[in-house]
Scaffold this motif. Structure first.
Motif, PDB file in Angstrom:
ATOM      1  N   ILE A 230     119.490 -74.933  87.088  1.00 54.00           N
ATOM      2  CA  ILE A 230     119.489 -74.472  88.474  1.00 54.00           C
ATOM      3  C   ILE A 230     119.185 -72.986  88.498  1.00 54.00           C
ATOM      4  CG2 ILE A 230     120.916 -74.106  90.533  1.00 54.00           C
ATOM      5  CD1 ILE A 230     122.436 -76.642  89.799  1.00 54.00           C
ATOM      6  N   CYS A 231     118.320 -72.588  89.428  1.00 53.66           N
ATOM      7  CA  CYS A 231     117.953 -71.182  89.512  1.00 53.66           C
ATOM      8  C   CYS A 231     117.663 -70.820  90.966  1.00 53.66           C
ATOM      9  CB  CYS A 231     116.723 -70.909  88.640  1.00 53.66           C
ATOM     10  SG  CYS A 231     116.333 -69.161  88.449  1.00 53.66           S
ATOM     11  N   THR A 232     118.256 -69.721  91.427  1.00 54.64           N
ATOM     12  CA  THR A 232     117.932 -69.197  92.757  1.00 54.64           C
ATOM     13  C   THR A 232     117.498 -67.737  92.598  1.00 54.64           C
ATOM     14  OG1 THR A 232     120.317 -68.869  93.165  1.00 54.64           O
ATOM     15  CG2 THR A 232     119.293 -70.846  94.083  1.00 54.64           C
ATOM     16  N   ASN A 233     118.122 -66.801  93.314  1.00 59.04           N
ATOM     17  CA  ASN A 233     117.595 -65.429  93.323  1.00 59.04           C
ATOM     18  C   ASN A 233     118.560 -64.403  92.749  1.00 59.04           C
ATOM     19  OD1 ASN A 233     116.444 -66.773  96.191  1.00 59.04           O
ATOM     20  ND2 ASN A 233     114.933 -65.873  94.822  1.00 59.04           N
ATOM     21  N   HIS A 234     119.232 -64.774  91.672  1.00 56.39           N
ATOM     22  CA  HIS A 234     120.063 -63.813  90.957  1.00 56.39           C
ATOM     23  C   HIS A 234     120.050 -64.140  89.468  1.00 56.39           C
ATOM     24  CE1 HIS A 234     122.811 -67.198  91.857  1.00 56.39           C
ATOM     25  NE2 HIS A 234     123.405 -66.883  90.702  1.00 56.39           N
ATOM     26  N   PHE A 235     120.152 -63.100  88.651  1.00 56.22           N
ATOM     27  CA  PHE A 235     120.241 -63.257  87.208  1.00 56.22           C
ATOM     28  C   PHE A 235     121.683 -63.589  86.822  1.00 56.22           C
ATOM     29  CE2 PHE A 235     116.524 -60.116  86.260  1.00 56.22           C
ATOM     30  CZ  PHE A 235     115.623 -61.163  86.266  1.00 56.22           C
ATOM     31  N   GLU A 236     121.837 -64.359  85.743  1.00 54.80           N
ATOM     32  CA  GLU A 236     123.158 -64.646  85.202  1.00 54.80           C
ATOM     33  C   GLU A 236     123.453 -63.817  83.965  1.00 54.80           C
ATOM     34  OE1 GLU A 236     124.117 -68.779  84.794  1.00 54.80           O
ATOM     35  OE2 GLU A 236     123.180 -69.316  86.699  1.00 54.80           O
ATOM     36  N   LYS A 237     122.394 -63.314  83.312  1.00 52.51           N
ATOM     37  CA  LYS A 237     122.579 -62.451  82.142  1.00 52.51           C
ATOM     38  C   LYS A 237     122.253 -60.994  82.461  1.00 52.51           C
ATOM     39  CE  LYS A 237     122.246 -65.548  78.179  1.00 52.51           C
ATOM     40  NZ  LYS A 237     121.576 -65.800  76.875  1.00 52.51           N
ATOM     41  N   LEU A 238     121.078 -60.747  83.020  1.00 53.90           N
ATOM     42  CA  LEU A 238     120.676 -59.371  83.333  1.00 53.90           C
ATOM     43  C   LEU A 238     121.237 -58.980  84.704  1.00 53.90           C
ATOM     44  CD1 LEU A 238     116.930 -59.428  82.165  1.00 53.90           C
ATOM     45  CD2 LEU A 238     118.967 -58.764  80.858  1.00 53.90           C
ATOM     46  N   THR A 239     122.552 -59.010  84.826  1.00 54.82           N
ATOM     47  CA  THR A 239     123.200 -58.855  86.131  1.00 54.82           C
ATOM     48  C   THR A 239     122.984 -57.474  86.751  1.00 54.82           C
ATOM     49  OG1 THR A 239     125.253 -58.297  84.986  1.00 54.82           O
ATOM     50  CG2 THR A 239     124.942 -60.595  85.643  1.00 54.82           C
ATOM     51  N   LYS A 240     122.705 -56.464  85.942  1.00 58.49           N
ATOM     52  CA  LYS A 240     122.479 -55.126  86.493  1.00 58.49           C
ATOM     53  C   LYS A 240     121.205 -55.062  87.344  1.00 58.49           C
ATOM     54  CE  LYS A 240     120.007 -53.350  82.410  1.00 58.49           C
ATOM     55  NZ  LYS A 240     120.038 -54.618  81.653  1.00 58.49           N
ATOM     56  N   GLU A 241     120.336 -56.083  87.200  1.00 57.16           N
ATOM     57  CA  GLU A 241     119.099 -56.122  87.976  1.00 57.16           C
ATOM     58  C   GLU A 241     119.270 -56.825  89.326  1.00 57.16           C
ATOM     59  OE1 GLU A 241     116.384 -54.678  87.040  1.00 57.16           O
ATOM     60  OE2 GLU A 241     116.787 -54.265  84.924  1.00 57.16           O
ATOM     61  N   ASN A 242     120.440 -57.425  89.570  1.00 58.63           N
ATOM     62  CA  ASN A 242     120.634 -58.198  90.796  1.00 58.63           C
ATOM     63  C   ASN A 242     120.701 -57.307  92.029  1.00 58.63           C
ATOM     64  OD1 ASN A 242     120.696 -60.712  89.588  1.00 58.63           O
ATOM     65  ND2 ASN A 242     122.900 -60.658  89.220  1.00 58.63           N
ATOM     66  N   ARG A 243     120.305 -57.888  93.170  1.00 58.25           N
ATOM     67  CA  ARG A 243     120.430 -57.204  94.448  1.00 58.25           C
ATOM     68  C   ARG A 243     121.897 -57.144  94.864  1.00 58.25           C
ATOM     69  NH1 ARG A 243     116.119 -60.636  97.863  1.00 58.25           N
ATOM     70  NH2 ARG A 243     116.664 -62.194  96.304  1.00 58.25           N
ATOM     71  N   TYR A 244     122.186 -56.202  95.741  1.00 60.12           N
ATOM     72  CA  TYR A 244     123.559 -56.057  96.220  1.00 60.12           C
ATOM     73  C   TYR A 244     123.988 -57.285  97.019  1.00 60.12           C
ATOM     74  CZ  TYR A 244     127.579 -54.237  98.789  1.00 60.12           C
ATOM     75  OH  TYR A 244     128.826 -54.067  99.332  1.00 60.12           O
ATOM     76  N   ARG A 245     123.089 -57.802  97.878  1.00 59.57           N
ATOM     77  CA  ARG A 245     123.401 -58.956  98.698  1.00 59.57           C
ATOM     78  C   ARG A 245     122.907 -60.228  98.018  1.00 59.57           C
ATOM     79  NH1 ARG A 245     124.433 -58.202 104.100  1.00 59.57           N
ATOM     80  NH2 ARG A 245     124.898 -60.429 104.030  1.00 59.57           N
ATOM     81  N   MET A 246     123.818 -61.059  97.527  1.00 54.70           N
ATOM     82  CA  MET A 246     123.456 -62.294  96.828  1.00 54.70           C
ATOM     83  C   MET A 246     124.063 -63.524  97.497  1.00 54.70           C
ATOM     84  SD  MET A 246     123.610 -61.316  92.786  1.00 54.70           S
ATOM     85  CE  MET A 246     125.401 -61.419  92.750  1.00 54.70           C
ATOM     86  N   ASP A 247     124.598 -63.362  98.717  1.00 58.07           N
ATOM     87  CA  ASP A 247     125.339 -64.453  99.362  1.00 58.07           C
ATOM     88  C   ASP A 247     124.498 -65.720  99.484  1.00 58.07           C
ATOM     89  OD1 ASP A 247     127.178 -62.489  99.566  1.00 58.07           O
ATOM     90  OD2 ASP A 247     127.220 -62.389 101.757  1.00 58.07           O
ATOM     91  N   ASP A 248     123.280 -65.585 100.010  1.00 54.36           N
ATOM     92  CA  ASP A 248     122.453 -66.769 100.241  1.00 54.36           C
ATOM     93  C   ASP A 248     122.006 -67.394  98.927  1.00 54.36           C
ATOM     94  OD1 ASP A 248     121.042 -68.467 102.265  1.00 54.36           O
ATOM     95  OD2 ASP A 248     119.313 -67.823 101.077  1.00 54.36           O
ATOM     96  N   SER A 249     121.702 -66.561  97.931  1.00 61.92           N
ATOM     97  CA  SER A 249     121.314 -67.075  96.626  1.00 61.92           C
ATOM     98  C   SER A 249     122.441 -67.895  96.009  1.00 61.92           C
ATOM     99  CB  SER A 249     120.941 -65.906  95.692  1.00 61.92           C
ATOM    100  OG  SER A 249     120.608 -66.374  94.409  1.00 61.92           O
ATOM    101  N   LEU A 250     123.649 -67.374  96.082  1.00 63.77           N
ATOM    102  CA  LEU A 250     124.806 -68.087  95.532  1.00 63.77           C
ATOM    103  C   LEU A 250     125.103 -69.362  96.312  1.00 63.77           C
ATOM    104  CD1 LEU A 250     127.081 -64.987  94.878  1.00 63.77           C
ATOM    105  CD2 LEU A 250     126.038 -66.441  93.129  1.00 63.77           C
ATOM    106  N   ARG A 251     124.900 -69.312  97.643  1.00 65.31           N
ATOM    107  CA  ARG A 251     125.154 -70.492  98.468  1.00 65.31           C
ATOM    108  C   ARG A 251     124.221 -71.638  98.091  1.00 65.31           C
ATOM    109  NH1 ARG A 251     122.760 -72.887 102.228  1.00 65.31           N
ATOM    110  NH2 ARG A 251     121.178 -71.264 102.466  1.00 65.31           N
ATOM    111  N   ARG A 252     122.903 -71.339  97.950  1.00 59.17           N
ATOM    112  CA  ARG A 252     121.942 -72.371  97.569  1.00 59.17           C
ATOM    113  C   ARG A 252     122.213 -72.876  96.147  1.00 59.17           C
ATOM    114  NH1 ARG A 252     117.389 -69.713  97.121  1.00 59.17           N
ATOM    115  NH2 ARG A 252     118.020 -67.740  98.051  1.00 59.17           N
TER     116      ARG A 252
END
Length: 346
Positions: A230-252
């Motif tokens: 499963i993959c949406t719009n956030h990294f699980e390893k390179l977390t420092k690259e993630n956007r501040y707002r990840m609510d919708d990515s996590l929801r999907r």
């Protein structure tokens, strides 16, 4: 509700001939006019191209695609620099798209989320005769691909993470094309993704004919792999690259996790991403995050499915028969989106 149409494009031949063919098709198309309006609306520093620098890089990864660019330039009477800016896939900027991917050992299902006004409406089947694997999938920036399947059974799709801390390099759609045209397996794709210079941060989901599936997290600074389906719009390893707002990515992401156990076949997986009531399909088109197409790729059966809009049956392409020489009868793929914008090809 907006009616949308994607044209089915089929070609067998050299990259140079393919470039010329596409250039002639584009001469009277609204696509180029729309793309040039988009170019003018953004800062020019996004489109800096240096032919002397970019040419050896593209030629190193794919001499064929370089020839395709030259063919496009010739047919459209553009300079090489103009062709690189329009179609080279080395510096181009994009909006903040969404996207969701669900994989299994026999499939990849992918929602491509963006604003329809960026979508070319070109579904391309191409078999090069001068090197590289045959591919099927939607185009982006003409030469690139949003997702797809190749003749060896490798399927690829990518998800946007961030465009902060960007660097010189290829963008997602050209990287997708390079992977599909050059790699036969997940392992080969990983090696190429580690070597390619990346402009922005994206996840690349991969499935091959052996049933191996993996996610590659790639930024301009680092490329790592992780196990996952499963993959949406956030990294699980390179977390420092993630956007501040990840609510919708996590929801999907959680919506797919919750329903994954109910999958008995590929069609079940397709419905999770395409049905409006399953929590993954998005209608948020005005924020560059509405689902434009739901695609499925079946590496073992060599099939590609696609639909435009929610709660729709997919159109199924038999890529194996096409590879054997039988042309696809369909000339267009039609659908409906709850958007005020249509595709730029109409």
């Amino acid at each position: 509700m907006r009616q949308v149409v994607s044209d089915v494009i089929q070609f067998r031949g050299s990259h140079d001939d393919f470039g010329r063919f596409q250039g002639k098709e584009l001469q009277d198309s609204p696509i180029l006019k729309a793309r040039r309006r988009q170019l003018k609306s953004r800062s020019k520093h996004h489109y800096i191209v240096d032919e002397e620098k970019i040419r050896p890089i593209i030629q190193y990864f794919s001499p064929g695609i370089w020839n395709e660019l030259l063919g496009l330039a010739d047919a459209l009477e553009l300079s090489t620099e103009e062709a690189l800016r329009e179609f080279g896939g080395y510096y181009f900027e994009y909006g903040k798209s969404g996207c969701s991917i669900l994989t299994g050992n026999q499939f990849m299902i992918r929602n491509y989320d963006n604003d329809p006004i960026t979508y070319e409406g070109r579904y391309v089947l191409y078999a090069p005769t001068d090197g590289g694997y045959a591919t099927i999938g939607p185009s982006m920036q003409i030469t690139g691909r949003t997702d797809g399947l190749n003749e060896k059974g490798l399927a690829m799709g990518y998800n946007f993470i961030n465009r902060l801390r960007s660097d010189d390099g290829f963008v997602c759609n050209m990287i997708g094309r390079l992977v599909l045209e050059n790699c036969a397996t997940v392992d080969e794709a990983i090696e190429l993704l580690k070597e390619i210079p990346h402009r922005h941060s994206f996840s690349y989901s991969l499935v091959d004919a052996t049933g191996k599936t993996l996610v590659v997290e790639a930024s301009s600074n680092e490329v790592v792999t992780r196990e996952g389906t499963i993959c949406t719009n956030h990294f699980e390893k390179l977390t420092k690259e993630n956007r501040y707002r990840m609510d919708d990515s996590l929801r999907r992401y959680e919506a797919m996790v919750d329903q994954q156990a109910n999958i008995d076949n590929v069609y079940d997986a397709f419905r999770i991403l395409n049905d409006a009531d399953k929590g993954v399909f998005s209608k948020n088109y005005g924020a560059w995050a509405g689902t434009i197409h739901t695609a499925a790729y079946l590496p073992v059966h060599m099939q590609a499915w696609i639909s435009f809009g929610h709660d729709r049956l997919p159109l199924i392409f038999d890529f194996k028969k096409w590879l054997a020489g039988a042309d696809i009868n369909a000339k267009q793929i039609k659908g409906k989106l709850e958007s005020t914008n249509g595709f730029i090809n109409r």
